[in-house]
Scaffold this motif. Structure first.
Motif, PDB file in Angstrom:
ATOM      1  N   MET A  22      26.067  39.022  57.816  1.00 35.22           N
ATOM      2  CA  MET A  22      25.822  37.575  57.723  1.00 35.22           C
ATOM      3  C   MET A  22      25.109  38.004  56.033  1.00 35.22           C
ATOM      4  N   ALA A  23      25.106  39.373  55.440  1.00 31.37           N
ATOM      5  CA  ALA A  23      24.819  39.735  54.166  1.00 31.37           C
ATOM      6  C   ALA A  23      25.942  40.245  53.695  1.00 31.37           C
ATOM      7  N   ALA A  24      26.485  41.304  54.818  1.00 36.20           N
ATOM      8  CA  ALA A  24      27.912  41.515  54.100  1.00 36.20           C
ATOM      9  C   ALA A  24      29.018  40.551  53.700  1.00 36.20           C
ATOM     10  N   ARG A  25      28.568  39.001  55.108  1.00 42.67           N
ATOM     11  CA  ARG A  25      29.425  37.530  53.923  1.00 42.67           C
ATOM     12  C   ARG A  25      29.019  37.727  52.653  1.00 42.67           C
ATOM     13  N   ARG A  26      27.926  38.015  52.529  1.00 40.21           N
ATOM     14  CA  ARG A  26      26.962  37.082  50.908  1.00 40.21           C
ATOM     15  C   ARG A  26      27.980  37.706  49.603  1.00 40.21           C
ATOM     16  N   LEU A  27      27.733  39.227  50.193  1.00 36.57           N
ATOM     17  CA  LEU A  27      27.878  40.265  49.415  1.00 36.57           C
ATOM     18  C   LEU A  27      29.746  39.921  48.951  1.00 36.57           C
ATOM     19  N   LYS A  28      30.352  39.640  49.775  1.00 35.19           N
ATOM     20  CA  LYS A  28      32.244  39.222  50.444  1.00 35.19           C
ATOM     21  C   LYS A  28      31.991  38.139  49.597  1.00 35.19           C
ATOM     22  N   ARG A  29      30.949  37.432  49.848  1.00 35.95           N
ATOM     23  CA  ARG A  29      31.770  36.195  48.594  1.00 35.95           C
ATOM     24  C   ARG A  29      31.501  36.277  47.528  1.00 35.95           C
ATOM     25  N   PHE A  30      29.918  37.207  46.980  1.00 37.91           N
ATOM     26  CA  PHE A  30      30.129  37.409  45.427  1.00 37.91           C
ATOM     27  C   PHE A  30      30.431  37.808  45.185  1.00 37.91           C
ATOM     28  N   ILE A  31      31.199  39.059  45.397  1.00 37.70           N
ATOM     29  CA  ILE A  31      32.358  39.912  44.954  1.00 37.70           C
ATOM     30  C   ILE A  31      33.782  38.741  45.147  1.00 37.70           C
ATOM     31  N   ALA A  32      34.281  38.442  45.146  1.00 32.97           N
ATOM     32  CA  ALA A  32      34.849  37.597  45.460  1.00 32.97           C
ATOM     33  C   ALA A  32      34.904  36.827  44.108  1.00 32.97           C
ATOM     34  N   LEU A  33      33.427  36.160  44.442  1.00 31.44           N
ATOM     35  CA  LEU A  33      33.610  35.210  43.149  1.00 31.44           C
ATOM     36  C   LEU A  33      33.515  35.505  41.300  1.00 31.44           C
ATOM     37  N   LEU A  34      32.904  36.988  41.441  1.00 29.18           N
ATOM     38  CA  LEU A  34      33.155  37.875  40.295  1.00 29.18           C
ATOM     39  C   LEU A  34      34.439  38.119  40.008  1.00 29.18           C
ATOM     40  N   SER A  35      35.468  39.138  41.004  1.00 30.02           N
ATOM     41  CA  SER A  35      36.542  39.016  40.864  1.00 30.02           C
ATOM     42  C   SER A  35      37.392  37.902  40.115  1.00 30.02           C
ATOM     43  N   SER A  36      36.792  36.485  40.885  1.00 26.07           N
ATOM     44  CA  SER A  36      37.390  35.384  39.845  1.00 26.07           C
ATOM     45  C   SER A  36      37.169  35.201  38.572  1.00 26.07           C
ATOM     46  N   LEU A  37      35.834  34.578  38.573  1.00 26.34           N
ATOM     47  CA  LEU A  37      35.027  35.478  36.911  1.00 26.34           C
ATOM     48  C   LEU A  37      35.955  36.169  36.386  1.00 26.34           C
ATOM     49  N   ALA A  38      35.763  37.686  36.585  1.00 27.05           N
ATOM     50  CA  ALA A  38      36.484  38.577  35.227  1.00 27.05           C
ATOM     51  C   ALA A  38      38.343  38.195  35.401  1.00 27.05           C
ATOM     52  N   PHE A  39      38.634  37.585  36.894  1.00 32.20           N
ATOM     53  CA  PHE A  39      40.118  37.319  36.690  1.00 32.20           C
ATOM     54  C   PHE A  39      40.664  36.387  35.307  1.00 32.20           C
ATOM     55  N   ALA A  40      39.910  35.482  35.894  1.00 33.63           N
ATOM     56  CA  ALA A  40      39.563  33.901  34.522  1.00 33.63           C
ATOM     57  C   ALA A  40      39.295  34.160  33.055  1.00 33.63           C
ATOM     58  N   LEU A  41      38.289  35.556  32.911  1.00 29.05           N
ATOM     59  CA  LEU A  41      38.478  36.317  31.752  1.00 29.05           C
ATOM     60  C   LEU A  41      39.154  36.616  31.382  1.00 29.05           C
ATOM     61  N   VAL A  42      39.472  37.212  32.287  1.00 28.81           N
ATOM     62  CA  VAL A  42      40.952  37.664  30.709  1.00 28.81           C
ATOM     63  C   VAL A  42      42.624  36.877  30.914  1.00 28.81           C
ATOM     64  N   ILE A  43      42.783  36.714  31.989  1.00 25.05           N
ATOM     65  CA  ILE A  43      43.440  35.019  31.571  1.00 25.05           C
ATOM     66  C   ILE A  43      42.585  34.068  30.556  1.00 25.05           C
ATOM     67  N   ALA A  44      42.191  33.327  30.083  1.00 24.04           N
ATOM     68  CA  ALA A  44      40.669  32.945  29.321  1.00 24.04           C
ATOM     69  C   ALA A  44      41.132  33.999  27.559  1.00 24.04           C
ATOM     70  N   LEU A  45      40.623  35.006  28.121  1.00 21.73           N
ATOM     71  CA  LEU A  45      41.292  35.878  26.177  1.00 21.73           C
ATOM     72  C   LEU A  45      42.891  35.732  26.181  1.00 21.73           C
ATOM     73  N   ALA A  46      43.593  36.436  27.331  1.00 15.62           N
ATOM     74  CA  ALA A  46      44.730  35.926  26.932  1.00 15.62           C
ATOM     75  C   ALA A  46      45.483  35.124  26.340  1.00 15.62           C
ATOM     76  N   VAL A  47      44.607  33.977  27.116  1.00 14.16           N
ATOM     77  CA  VAL A  47      45.533  32.302  26.223  1.00 14.16           C
ATOM     78  C   VAL A  47      45.213  32.354  24.858  1.00 14.16           C
ATOM     79  N   VAL A  48      43.769  33.001  24.549  1.00  9.36           N
ATOM     80  CA  VAL A  48      42.774  32.835  23.080  1.00  9.36           C
ATOM     81  C   VAL A  48      43.487  33.645  22.407  1.00  9.36           C
ATOM     82  N   SER A  49      43.596  34.618  22.302  1.00 10.64           N
ATOM     83  CA  SER A  49      44.360  35.743  21.868  1.00 10.64           C
ATOM     84  C   SER A  49      45.927  35.158  21.651  1.00 10.64           C
TER      85      SER A  49
END
Length: 185
Positions: free
Chosen positions: A1-28
């Motif tokens: 159960m905790a491993a699944r939550r960690l997996k979802r958390f890492i997936a969320l962080l990865s998505s946010l990091a990817f979105a941030l990189v894309i947003a910075l590229a777009v703005v730049s």
């Protein structure tokens, strides 16, 4: 159960990091396609109008189109790029006089820059600014900043791959449980 939550958390962080990189590229990069050049504000000479850490987007203009009160971006004689307010234009000498609005004399008046700027060194005028983006840009365009961004992205991708292999996917609700029971029988 905790491993699944960690997996979802890492997936969320990865998505946010990817979105941030894309947003910075777009703005730049997108503004460049429309003729705007981004510059980070690194000093307080134009505060509060252009706060430190802002990213200003400069559009090239003909020096004759510059007006008193515009914020012009130009090359100083030492090669540094500066954005200051125009207080004087001398078309005959093809020079502009500039000032950092936060630079004050002893009597409280705004101090004019030590040298006039020839029209040939004017890059353009500020069209708009994005607060705080200059900090991010200034950091990410250094070698340590770039290495940190790459390392964080690599770590998130690696953690995501490892967790995908180690932790089974969570069942998708009632239908998954029914399907699981059917497979067992």
């Amino acid at each position: 159960m905790a491993a699944r939550r960690l997996k979802r958390f890492i997936a969320l962080l990865s998505s946010l990091a990817f979105a941030l990189v894309i947003a910075l590229a777009v703005v730049s990069f997108v503004p460049r396609a429309f003729g705007y050049m981004p510059f980070a504000v690194l000093s307080g000479s134009m505060e509060p109008e252009l706060p430190v850490g802002s990213m200003v987007f400069v559009r090239q203009v003909e020096p004759a189109d510059i007006a008193v009160g515009d914020n012009a971006t130009f090359y100083r004689s030492d090669g540094a790029v500066v954005t200051h307010q125009v207080y004087e234009i001398d078309p005959a000498a093809q020079m502009i006089g500039t000032q950092g609005i936060a630079n004050k004399n002893a009597d409280g008046s705004i101090m004019h820059d030590a040298e006039q700027t020839p029209f040939s060194r004017v890059i353009g005028t500020v069209s708009f600014r994005v607060p705080y983006l200059g900090f991010v840009n200034a950091y990410c365009t250094t070698m340590p900043g770039l290495l940190v961004v790459v390392a964080v992205l690599a770590l998130l991708i690696t953690a995501s791959i490892v967790l995908d292999r180690m932790v089974p996917d969570e069942p998708a609700g009632k239908h998954a449980r029914v399907h699981e029971r059917e497979r067992r029988s």
